[in-house]
Enzyme design. Structure first.
Site, PDB file in Angstrom:
ATOM      1  N   ASN A 144       0.806  -1.228   0.000  1.00 21.52           N
ATOM      2  CA  ASN A 144       0.000   0.000   0.000  1.00 21.52           C
ATOM      3  C   ASN A 144       0.840   1.280   0.000  1.00 21.52           C
ATOM      4  O   ASN A 144       0.403   2.314  -0.497  1.00 21.52           O
ATOM      5  CB  ASN A 144      -0.997   0.005   1.157  1.00 21.52           C
ATOM      6  CG  ASN A 144      -0.355  -0.158   2.511  1.00 21.52           C
ATOM      7  OD1 ASN A 144       0.752  -0.679   2.636  1.00 21.52           O
ATOM      8  ND2 ASN A 144      -1.045   0.294   3.542  1.00 21.52           N
ATOM      9  N   GLU A 182       4.515  -3.740  12.595  1.00 18.47           N
ATOM     10  CA  GLU A 182       3.449  -2.742  12.419  1.00 18.47           C
ATOM     11  C   GLU A 182       2.320  -3.473  11.732  1.00 18.47           C
ATOM     12  O   GLU A 182       2.389  -3.785  10.540  1.00 18.47           O
ATOM     13  CB  GLU A 182       3.973  -1.555  11.592  1.00 18.47           C
ATOM     14  CG  GLU A 182       3.065  -0.345  11.655  1.00 18.47           C
ATOM     15  CD  GLU A 182       2.154  -0.258  10.448  1.00 18.47           C
ATOM     16  OE1 GLU A 182       0.954  -0.604  10.617  1.00 18.47           O
ATOM     17  OE2 GLU A 182       2.608   0.132   9.374  1.00 18.47           O
ATOM     18  N   CYS A 240      -3.106   1.496   6.839  1.00 20.57           N
ATOM     19  CA  CYS A 240      -3.324   0.841   8.127  1.00 20.57           C
ATOM     20  C   CYS A 240      -3.889   1.801   9.169  1.00 20.57           C
ATOM     21  O   CYS A 240      -4.494   1.359  10.144  1.00 20.57           O
ATOM     22  CB  CYS A 240      -2.037   0.208   8.622  1.00 20.57           C
ATOM     23  SG  CYS A 240      -0.636   1.336   8.629  1.00 20.57           S
ATOM     24  N   GLU A 294       8.473   2.844  14.599  1.00 20.44           N
ATOM     25  CA  GLU A 294       9.246   3.320  13.461  1.00 20.44           C
ATOM     26  C   GLU A 294       9.146   4.835  13.428  1.00 20.44           C
ATOM     27  O   GLU A 294       8.141   5.409  13.833  1.00 20.44           O
ATOM     28  CB  GLU A 294       8.731   2.713  12.151  1.00 20.44           C
ATOM     29  CG  GLU A 294       8.908   1.208  12.085  1.00 20.44           C
ATOM     30  CD  GLU A 294       8.443   0.597  10.784  1.00 20.44           C
ATOM     31  OE1 GLU A 294       9.069  -0.375  10.342  1.00 20.44           O
ATOM     32  OE2 GLU A 294       7.454   1.094  10.217  1.00 20.44           O
TER      33      GLU A 294
END
Length: 473
Positions: free
Chosen positions: A144, A242, A276, A453
């Site tokens: 994505n 993640e 997400c 991150e």
């Protein structure tokens, strides 16, 4: 093509890369499996022997060279993203800027990996903590955000002194190839960064089982993340994950309604809802629900659907037929449970009949018994729920499994601070639909992930802390 030990590799095995807006094959690339992945890991292990000992300045210089080269190639990189992912070109261009931003940030941070001196409890000892690179890292990235997810992992790894093996998504490998072309062009030493494309399970199994890999970093579904965690446990690797999200978006009666509506256009419909941290559940106070719903439906109805390379397009395709069928199924289920579609609601077909498009959709009268309430929606569908009290909406918003991102709109600063504390999510945007920035931590709670991150928090994920005690008498 695969990139192992500083060389491009053609194995003879092929993968077709398809444009989701047209269904056309845009390129065929070479793939590898267990053997090539093992070779890439061995290459990274050899390279770590010298890369882990380089100075921060040396590592920084390489990253800055890649930054400059990617800036020069922005148009080419953005077009590649749009071709293989489908997102509109302006969105792809912003992704390129974000990807470069991660490289630039960590190029700077490479020079700022500090240690500490600890006050000793005895006069004859000197105590220190030093930070050292973890070692060989394996990264698995999603489709994505096929460029920025790569640099968000590779940049801190290289800055810390680690070497890396990357497996990009099979649906979008071309962006990864472009990044590695930049690494090759600036002369990044052989083996420091390696690229393997191919079967996810075969490559992933080698990454998780190989004892030379000391860290796994993954962005993707919670289901796959759990498997990687289990598979990595035998060699006790460091991990950062993640994973999935199911973001609530809360609009209180005192909110700026126009700002909240515009925020949904950003949080829900960018990348056709395939992010997400995309809004999944919109909770609106009963007293302003009709006003909010009407304004949102009006704006969503004006969004332009089409091929992301065409001017004026706001919403591109979803990634493939499976994704399209999932979105269609969730909308049908919502209608079955008395949801009212007030914008969109249908599969969309371009004049030539190609691509995987779904109309940007708004559903009123959403309820907790719909699939869309519990299943992550990777598509352009915005369900609207109503609530009466702050306590009620907090309880409904706090998902038992997901905890990645949440959003809240209110003019009451006290309420905003209460929501900041009450929402069980790793990222909270108060009157902000786009809270992600390079210098801040990105990651979730609960089953939405482990580790962070971005910023110096992301750099710490690639460093080990070594305690040193020196007897000085």
């Amino acid at each position: 093509m695969l990139y192992i030990n500083g060389e491009w590799r053609d194995t003879g095995n092929k993968l077709d890369v398809t444009n989701p807006a047209t269904g056309e094959i845009i390129r065929t690339v070479a793939t590898g499996g267990k053997t090539e992945t093992k070779e890439a890991i061995e290459s990274a292990k050899r390279a770590f022997e010298f890369w882990g000992k380089t100075t921060g300045n040396e590592r920084s210089n390489y990253l800055f060279q890649v930054v400059q080269l990617m800036k020069e190639k922005t148009k080419e990189l953005a077009e590649t993203i749009t071709l293989e992912n489908g997102k509109p070109l302006p969105d792809a261009t912003r992704e390129v800027a974000g990807a470069i931003g991660y490289l630039e940030w960590y190029a700077e941070e490479a020079k700022r990996i500090y240690g500490e001196t600890i006050p000793a409890s005895a006069a004859d000892k000197h105590l220190m903590v030093i930070r050292e690179p973890v070692g060989v890292c394996a990264a698995i990235t999603p489709w994505n955000f096929p460029l920025s997810m790569i640099t968000r992992k590779i940049a801190p790894a290289l800055a810390a002194g680690c070497t890396i093996v990357l497996k990009p998504a099979d649906l979008t490998p071309l962006s990864a190839i472009k990044v590695f072309e930049c690494f090759h062009e600036v002369g990044l030493p052989a083996g420091v960064a390696n690229l393997v494309i191919g079967p996810a399970e075969e490559i992933g199994n080698e990454m998780t089982s190989n004892p030379d890999v000391r860290k796994i970093t993954f962005t993707g579904s919670t289901r796959v993340g759990k498997k990687l965690i289990r598979d990595s446990s035998d060699t006790v690797k460091k991990i950062s994950m993640e994973l999935g999200g199911h973001a609530p978006y809360i609009v209180f009666e005192d909110a700026d309604i126009d700002a909240a509506v515009n925020g949904i256009l950003v949080s829900k419909f960018i990348n056709s809802g395939q992010t997400c941290i995309s809004t999944n559940r919109i909770y609106v106070a009963e007293t302003v629900a009709d006003e909010f719903s009407g304004k949102l439906a009006e704006k969503v109805s004006k969004l332009v659907i089409g091929n992301g390379l065409e001017d004026g397009v706001n919403v591109g395709p979803v990634i493939n037929k499976v994704a399209l069928e999932k979105v269609k199924s969730q909308v049908e289920d919502a209608v079955k449970h008395d949801g009212k579609v007030i914008a969109g609601g249908n599969v969309f077909t371009l004049n030539n009949g190609s691509g995987y498009f779904f109309e940007p959709t708004v559903i009123q009268n959403a309820s907790d018994n719909m699939k869309i309430t519990t299943e992550e929606t990777f598509g352009p569908v915005a369900p609207i729920y109503t609530f009466k009290t702050e306590e009620e909406v907090v309880e409904r918003a706090n998902h038992p499994e997901y905890g990645l991102a949440a959003y809240c709109y209110t003019r009451d600063i006290g309420r905003g601070l209460r929501m900041m504390r009450a929402l069980e999510f790793g990222i909270v945007g108060i009157n902000d639909p786009a809270p992600v920035v390079v210098q801040a931590p990105f990651g979730g709670m609960k089953e939405s992930g482990i580790g962070k991150e971005g910023g110096w928090y992301g750099l710490e994920e690639y460093l080990e802390k070594k305690f040193v005690s020196i007897f000085i008498k």
